[in-house]
Structures are given as C-alpha cells and as structure tokens.
Design an enzyme around this catalytic site. Sequence first.
Site, PDB file in Angstrom:
ATOM      1  CD  GLU A 259      -3.174  -1.175   0.364  1.00 44.43           C
ATOM      2  OE1 GLU A 259      -3.174  -0.377   0.002  1.00 44.43           O
ATOM      3  OE2 GLU A 259      -3.025  -2.631  -0.163  1.00 44.43           O
ATOM      4  CB  CYS A 293      -2.023   6.856   0.932  1.00 41.11           C
ATOM      5  SG  CYS A 293      -3.580   6.445   1.546  1.00 41.11           S
TER       6      CYS A 293
HETATM    7  P1  NAD Z   1       7.559   5.983   4.560  1.00 41.70           P
HETATM    8  O1  NAD Z   1       7.854   4.609   3.893  1.00 41.70           O
HETATM    9  O2  NAD Z   1       9.168   6.346   5.377  1.00 41.70           O
HETATM   10  O3  NAD Z   1       7.823   4.679   5.963  1.00 41.70           O
HETATM   11  C1  NAD Z   1       7.063   4.229   6.801  1.00 41.70           C
HETATM   12  C2  NAD Z   1       7.151   2.415   7.026  1.00 41.70           C
HETATM   13  O4  NAD Z   1       8.074   1.474   6.608  1.00 41.70           O
HETATM   14  C3  NAD Z   1       7.808   2.726   8.621  1.00 41.70           C
HETATM   15  O5  NAD Z   1       7.328   1.976   9.612  1.00 41.70           O
HETATM   16  C4  NAD Z   1       9.234   2.905   7.882  1.00 41.70           C
HETATM   17  O6  NAD Z   1       9.785   2.554   9.326  1.00 41.70           O
HETATM   18  C5  NAD Z   1       9.335   1.528   6.982  1.00 41.70           C
HETATM   19  N1  NAD Z   1      10.477   0.642   6.566  1.00 41.70           N
HETATM   20  C6  NAD Z   1      11.285   2.027   5.902  1.00 41.70           C
HETATM   21  N2  NAD Z   1      11.662   1.747   4.953  1.00 41.70           N
HETATM   22  C7  NAD Z   1      12.338   0.559   5.135  1.00 41.70           C
HETATM   23  C8  NAD Z   1      12.808  -0.705   4.908  1.00 41.70           C
HETATM   24  N3  NAD Z   1      13.584  -0.816   3.988  1.00 41.70           N
HETATM   25  N4  NAD Z   1      11.907  -1.757   4.504  1.00 41.70           N
HETATM   26  C9  NAD Z   1      11.077  -2.237   6.122  1.00 41.70           C
HETATM   27  N5  NAD Z   1      10.438  -0.841   6.757  1.00 41.70           N
HETATM   28  C10 NAD Z   1      10.778  -0.009   5.815  1.00 41.70           C
HETATM   29  O7  NAD Z   1       6.199   6.466   4.473  1.00 41.70           O
HETATM   30  P2  NAD Z   1       5.708   7.901   5.408  1.00 41.70           P
HETATM   31  O8  NAD Z   1       6.540   8.975   5.731  1.00 41.70           O
HETATM   32  O9  NAD Z   1       5.319   6.837   7.425  1.00 41.70           O
HETATM   33  O10 NAD Z   1       3.869   7.909   5.106  1.00 41.70           O
HETATM   34  C11 NAD Z   1       3.942   8.086   3.968  1.00 41.70           C
HETATM   35  C12 NAD Z   1       3.816   7.562   2.821  1.00 41.70           C
HETATM   36  O11 NAD Z   1       3.443   6.574   3.077  1.00 41.70           O
HETATM   37  C13 NAD Z   1       3.024   8.451   1.686  1.00 41.70           C
HETATM   38  O12 NAD Z   1       4.230   7.721  -0.088  1.00 41.70           O
HETATM   39  C14 NAD Z   1       2.055   8.004   1.445  1.00 41.70           C
HETATM   40  O13 NAD Z   1       0.906   7.685   0.121  1.00 41.70           O
HETATM   41  C15 NAD Z   1       2.084   6.231   2.219  1.00 41.70           C
HETATM   42  N6  NAD Z   1       0.834   5.742   2.775  1.00 41.70           N
HETATM   43  C16 NAD Z   1      -0.252   5.075   1.961  1.00 41.70           C
HETATM   44  C17 NAD Z   1      -1.011   4.698   2.366  1.00 41.70           C
HETATM   45  C18 NAD Z   1      -1.427   3.392   1.155  1.00 41.70           C
HETATM   46  O14 NAD Z   1      -2.668   2.960   1.608  1.00 41.70           O
HETATM   47  N7  NAD Z   1      -1.452   3.417   0.207  1.00 41.70           N
HETATM   48  C19 NAD Z   1      -1.397   4.492   2.816  1.00 41.70           C
HETATM   49  C20 NAD Z   1      -0.540   5.645   3.572  1.00 41.70           C
HETATM   50  C21 NAD Z   1       0.414   6.143   3.973  1.00 41.70           C
END
Ligand code: NAD
Length: 506
Positions: A259, A293
């Site tokens: 997602e 998102c």
């Molecule tokens: P992010 O990608 O920085 O972090 C999200 C999560 O992933 C965190 O828990 C982080 O610790 C973890 N993470 C990061 N790199 C990782 C790796 N290599 N391996 C495992 N885990 C890892 O995102 P954010 O800044 O917290 O959130 C914003 C983003 O999330 C935006 O791009 C938004 O569009 C997206 N988002 C998507 C949805 C959806 O349903 N499509 C919903 C909410 C947010």
Amino acid sequence: MPASSLAQETAEVLSRLGVADSAYTDGSLAVTSPITGERIAEVRENDAAGCELAVAAAEAAFRTWRLVPAPKRGELIRLFGLELRTAKADLGRLVTIEAGKIVSEGLGEVQEMIDICDFAVGLSRQLYGLTVATERPSHRMMETWHPLGVIGVISAFNFPVAVWSWNAAIALVCGDTVVWKPSEKTPLTALATQALFEKAAAKAGAPAGLSSVIVGGRTIGEALVDDTRIAAVSATGSTAMGRAVAPRLAARFARAILELGGNNGAIVAPSADLDLVVRGVAFAAIGTAGQRCTTLRRLFVHDSVYDSLLPRLRKAYASVTIGDPREAGTLVGPLIDKAAFDRMQEALKKARADGAIVHGGERVLEELGGNAFYVRPALVEISAQTEVVRTETFAPILYVMGYMDFDTVLEAHNAVPQGLSSSIFTNDLREAETFLSAKGSDCGIVNVNIGPSGAEIGGAFGGEKETGGGREAGSDAWKAYMRRATNTINYGRDLPLAQGVSFDVE
Ligand code: NAD
C-alpha cells in the site's frame, strides 16, 4: 526528559489507555509531537532479538488460533471493538498529539478501527468458499479457505492506527496472528492500541502472542520482512519503501500486500457542480495537511470553467484555518516534521522553475514552536504535468492544470507512475461512465462527484502501478490473508480422469 505540558498530557492519556510508563520513558527512540515540535516521550526500541521473540510467540499462537472456529475468533474482535469504543476519546487525542491530525480526524481514525472490527465480526461467519461444477460424475469440487500464518504489518505515520486495524482485524478472524511494526514517528498510538487489544484478548481468553508490536525503524522492519516464519507482509508507506521491501519478499516467495504512494488526480468537467467541486477539492487537497495517501494532488479543470473555479479555490486556500490541531475550528494542522517541510519547499521551487504560479506554501505560525512546521496549503497553477507534478510530495500542494479535450485529459490523468485514487466531477453521464470504464481512470479507487480521499472500510482499499497493487479492508480483501485449497472428492466407484485421459493399469 523535561515534562512539558504536552508530555504530561501524553503521559496521562497513555496511562488511561493502559500503557506502562516504563514503555515510554528513558527509551532510545525520541518521540516528538508535530503540534509544538517538542519531545513527548522516549520509547523503548526492540532489537533483532525482540523481533525474534515476537515472531516466535506469533508462530506458537498461530498453531492454536487457526483451530479456533472463525466465529469465536470474531468474538475477540467484537470485544476489541468495545474497548475501542470506550477508549475512543483518549486514543483519538493521542493520534492528534502524535500525528498532528485535527480532533475530528483523530477521532475519525479510531472510528475507522471500530468500523473494521464490526466488518470483521460479520466476516468471521462469511469466509465462504465456492462449490465448482465438475466434469466428472459422482465428484464434488470445492474451495476451502484456511488461515495463512503470521502476518507482518508495517505502517506509516499518517494513519498510525487505522491501517494496522484494517489488516489485523481481518487477519485475526481469518485465523492468522500479527506482528506490527508501526512508524518510528508514531509508536505511542501503537503501544496504546496494543494495550487495548490485550485487554480484549484477556476478556476473550485468547492465547498469548496473537498480536504484538515491535518498535523501531527501517532495520527492524527489514528483520520482519526477511523472517521466513512470516507468511505475508502488509507494508504501507512510500514507494521507496515498497521498492526495498518487495524484492526481499519475492526472494523468499512471501506474500506482499503493498500500500504505497499515491498521486491522485481529479477532473473538473464543463458540467460540474462547482459548489460541490470547491468543497470536495478543499477536503481532499487540504485535509490532513495534505498528508493522506489519497490526498488530491493534481486537478485538471476544463478551460470553460477554469476562470470561475480558480478564484473560489484561491479564496478557500487563503481563508482556511491553520493552527494547533487541538483547537476547535482548526482545519489544517502541522506537517509531521522538518523533513516534510523541506521536501515541500523543494517541490515548490521546482514548480516555479517550471513556470508555475504558486499561491501559498509558506511557513506560518512559527510561534507555536521552532521545531513545529505549519504551512499554508499551496495552490499551484502549472501548464504541464512536469516531473515534479508526477512525483508524490507528501504535503499540501495541489497542482492545477487546464484542459480542453476529454480523451486527452484522461491520458494525462493516467500518465503518472502511481495509481491509488481518482475522481471526476461531472454531470455528463458519458464522461462519468467513461471515467469508470476500462479506458478510464487506471486507479484502484475511482469516484464520481466526490474527491479522491476519505474511503470507507467496506470497500477494498489500494491501488495499481507504483502504489503496489495490494488491497486491504473490506470487500474480498480477506482472501489475501488466507490460503485457498481446491478439493475434489470422489463419492463414486469409478475413477474417471479429467480431460478424458485414459490410464488403465489392468
Ligand atoms: P515511509 O516509507 O517513510 O515509512 C513507512 C514504514 O515503512 C515505516 O514504518 C518505516 O519504518 C518502514 N520502512 C521504511 N523503509 C523500510 C525498509 N527498507 N524495510 C522495512 N520497513 C521499512 O512512509 P511514511 O513517511 O511513514 O508515510 C508516508 C507515505 O506512505 C506516503 O508515500 C503515503 O502515500 C504512503 N501511504 C500509503 C498508504 C496506502 O494505503 N497506499 C496509506 C498511508 C500512507
């Protein structure tokens, strides 16, 4: 840690929610509130050994839980929904403090958790398989659905608790167990949710280890992704995160429910009801300070209505109330942190270089805290879909482009790497139906006369292309959390083979 009033309030809320203070004092992970930018807690982080323990407990719990009848598993989720109802005000407040959402959105996020619990309770009696017509006489063919295993949930800061519940409520009624790694920016809401879940689990007499939280950043997330005992990982976050996680899961053939980022568009056609458009666009583009998102980021306005709509949008943007999200009347709270603010400014700089006219976008309310980042949402008039427009910047920037021809705007709408959510504002049936059709929007969510954000839990949620292809929450999204077996039963005395094959050994 200095006890600011916000830190004190946080401690009081956490205590009412049942979180032990040892979990969030003197830990190595500093948590700041975007409201003032001040430190409100120091959470204990888990290392690889902590992750290992949580997964081992979830794996052991799975062996028991998968054998519990699904409606009984639903009873646990029913009790959890009751805990959420009782704690709604406190948990919603914590979402506001930790993620900076305005009060109604903080409460709305908890309401979403309650709603998915209700959905999952009903689902616990509806994990149906098909009976399929068979070509062989005296045979029956059917599908059965079985629990899958341990589900890893990685969540983003902007829906710090709801996204977990979309996964966990469904996974648990499906007979799976869950290990959750919340965003390192929002661990407090996760710890509080876990405390509420444990209360419900104790009341239900559920086995220990059904669901647990591991706190930390990317490294612990990677440990979860690489753990071969985890059958599926549901990962919510940026496309960059998905790009790192997806190949690791693929390498061990684990299921991935991705997602990821969106870059959501809306088309305003000549027949659109502009009153509806102004309200729909304002909520979708400005709400949650552009940190959903599904936030509206690209608006295509037909040339015939451009000059009537734009002044109204500019007025809405100039007058929207920005401020402390705890205050009644605030519609736009803070960005999550300085990095988000810097990325927003960088994008606006690029847009200006592309010839755009930028309204708003500046930092405001610095008096609320040197480390708190409030911005006026930016309305950006731009003539083409340049690289910055095709990129998701997780901040309140709305790029507005004019268009003349419907087929051309459809192409432009789909000409971005992401495919999460989309809308059209029109009263023209042909345009509406075309947008919903095979040659229309290529997104996972396609709306008519409402903005792209604010989905309900009853539908499957997710998107295509770089959004990752995953689906969570309602409809038949539960199928990703179960394993399907196709069964053929012969109740006759012969052994006819499929496809007319003869294989007589006598
Ligand atoms: P992010 O990608 O920085 O972090 C999200 C999560 O992933 C965190 O828990 C982080 O610790 C973890 N993470 C990061 N790199 C990782 C790796 N290599 N391996 C495992 N885990 C890892 O995102 P954010 O800044 O917290 O959130 C914003 C983003 O999330 C935006 O791009 C938004 O569009 C997206 N988002 C998507 C949805 C959806 O349903 N499509 C919903 C909410 C947010």
